[in-house]
Design a protein around this motif. Structure first.
Motif, mmCIF file in Angstrom:
data_model
loop_
_atom_site.group_PDB
_atom_site.id
_atom_site.type_symbol
_atom_site.label_atom_id
_atom_site.label_comp_id
_atom_site.label_asym_id
_atom_site.label_seq_id
_atom_site.Cartn_x
_atom_site.Cartn_y
_atom_site.Cartn_z
ATOM 1 N N UNK A 1 1.367 -109.860 -8.935
ATOM 2 C CA UNK A 1 1.726 -109.002 -7.806
ATOM 3 C C UNK A 1 1.267 -107.576 -8.053
ATOM 4 N N UNK A 2 1.447 -107.086 -9.261
ATOM 5 C CA UNK A 2 1.004 -105.730 -9.588
ATOM 6 C C UNK A 2 -0.513 -105.620 -9.521
ATOM 7 N N UNK A 3 -1.197 -106.642 -9.997
ATOM 8 C CA UNK A 3 -2.662 -106.620 -9.979
ATOM 9 C C UNK A 3 -3.215 -106.596 -8.553
ATOM 10 N N UNK A 4 -2.419 -107.038 -7.601
ATOM 11 C CA UNK A 4 -2.849 -106.987 -6.208
ATOM 12 C C UNK A 4 -3.052 -105.574 -5.697
ATOM 13 N N UNK A 5 -2.543 -104.590 -6.441
ATOM 14 C CA UNK A 5 -2.703 -103.186 -6.048
ATOM 15 C C UNK A 5 -3.595 -102.401 -7.018
ATOM 16 N N UNK A 6 -4.296 -103.114 -7.898
ATOM 17 C CA UNK A 6 -5.164 -102.466 -8.871
ATOM 18 C C UNK A 6 -6.634 -102.760 -8.533
ATOM 19 N N UNK B 1 1.775 -98.792 -4.525
ATOM 20 C CA UNK B 1 0.771 -97.727 -4.565
ATOM 21 C C UNK B 1 -0.497 -98.300 -5.185
ATOM 22 N N UNK B 2 -1.619 -98.119 -4.524
ATOM 23 C CA UNK B 2 -2.883 -98.638 -5.053
ATOM 24 C C UNK B 2 -3.409 -97.693 -6.126
ATOM 25 N N UNK C 1 3.231 -78.805 -7.237
ATOM 26 C CA UNK C 1 3.873 -79.710 -6.293
ATOM 27 C C UNK C 1 2.895 -80.810 -5.874
ATOM 28 N N UNK C 2 3.429 -82.029 -5.774
ATOM 29 C CA UNK C 2 2.637 -83.160 -5.321
ATOM 30 C C UNK C 2 3.345 -83.815 -4.142
ATOM 31 N N UNK C 3 2.570 -84.465 -3.295
ATOM 32 C CA UNK C 3 3.140 -85.260 -2.221
ATOM 33 C C UNK C 3 3.152 -86.724 -2.655
ATOM 34 N N UNK C 4 3.717 -87.575 -1.826
ATOM 35 C CA UNK C 4 3.595 -89.003 -2.078
ATOM 36 C C UNK C 4 2.175 -89.435 -1.691
ATOM 37 N N UNK C 5 1.533 -90.176 -2.565
ATOM 38 C CA UNK C 5 0.184 -90.668 -2.289
ATOM 39 C C UNK C 5 0.208 -92.190 -2.207
#
Length: 306
Positions: free
Chosen positions: A65-70, A40-41, A2-6
């Motif tokens: 926009x995606x790269x803003x979280x990488x 999600x980062x 089981x995993x949670x939201x991270x």
């Protein structure tokens, strides 16, 4: 399992997200994109340099926009990257000056000489890294494109050390690096993945802490007054994945164990390696290799979109 939201996922690259540096990155990119789009980062933490992450062009696979979280934490603490207008930039580095780097080189050459003189133990050294050296303890065992620890390497190294009369094994090698480092006025941070003894003054701990602090500070700044009295991102909001947590000697663990710091120790840690052995306290050994990790990313994306 089981995993949670991270809110953030820190992960090794070679052996965790991809099979090798030359392997296609399509599956990893496909698993990463939905999470980056959802906010999600994602943080790649690797001992290599940016030229070896997706052919040195990881930005071409994602939108601005995606790269803003990488984020990228590379070179054993040396470089910490974020992206601005679709391009990577170093927001914090930990590079030794020329005099310090020369001392690191001398320390590693002294290790090489002492192993040869006392034990007739042959090594090769890679001097070309910007902040550390790699001492190849088993030059006769080639990894090819698979640059992560192989299943039988630890046993091979232990046998080689024993045959050459190095009774303290890996512990003795670590103590040797520390002792010679102090002779040159350095508190070095040696790590080992069985084949390579890496010696420098920083580690993945420095990458993880630098990026974790930036994420937390960015959260606080963006939230403004609403964040007053809070700490922003917490370690409990983060998952950490790698394939080199396994113990390689008494109290000595692989390089990914350095992602677990005082700042991040309350996070969730997962090891996808197939190698059996002891893990640091708090690390879940789930095995499954690259597919296990990419499956986690896909599941997390589904959880975020639900």
């Amino acid at each position: 399992m089981k995993y949670q939201k991270y809110r953030a996922v820190f992960f090794d690259w070679d052996g965790t997200a991809v099979l090798s540096r030359k392997a296609p990155v399509g599956e990893a990119v496909a698993a990463m994109k939905p999470l980056l789009k959802q906010g999600v980062r994602l943080v790649i933490v690797s001992g290599t340099t940016i030229e070896n992450i997706a052919g040195g062009e990881i930005e071409k696979y994602f939108t601005k926009e995606e790269l803003g979280n990488l984020y990228l934490g590379l070179g054993r603490g040396a470089f910490n990257y974020a992206f601005r207008e679709g391009k990577p930039y170093v927001f914090r580095d930990m590079l030794p000056d020329a005099a310090c780097l020369e001392k690191i080189h001398r320390v590693c050459f002294e290790i090489h000489l002492e192993l040869k003189r006392k034990y007739d133990f042959d090594t090769d050294i890679v001097f070309s890294r910007p902040n550390y050296c790699k001492i190849d303890l088993m030059p006769e065992a080639q990894r090819g494109d698979n640059l992560f620890m192989q299943e039988n390497e630890l046993d091979l190294l232990k046998e080689k050390l024993s045959c050459h009369g190095i009774g303290d094994g890996l512990k003795g090698l670590m103590e040797l690096a520390l002792r010679i480092g102090r002779q040159y006025g350095l508190e070095v941070l040696p790590t080992c993945d069985a084949k390579y003894l890496e010696v420098g003054i920083s580690s993945k701990s420095d990458n993880v802490d630098a990026i974790f602090e930036k994420l937390r500070e960015d959260d606080m700044r963006e939230a403004g007054e609403a964040a007053a009295g809070t700490d922003g991102l917490t370690a409990g909001d983060c998952a950490f994945w790698g394939d080199e947590f396994v113990g390689i000697g008494e109290g000595i663990f692989g390089s990914d164990s350095f992602m677990r710091t005082e700042l991040t120790r309350e996070g969730a840690f997962f090891d996808v390696s197939q190698v059996e052995g002891e893990r640091p306290e708090g690390v879940v050994h789930c095995g499954g290799g690259v597919e296990r990790f990419l499956g986690f990313l896909r599941l997390l994306a589904d959880m975020e979109s639900a």
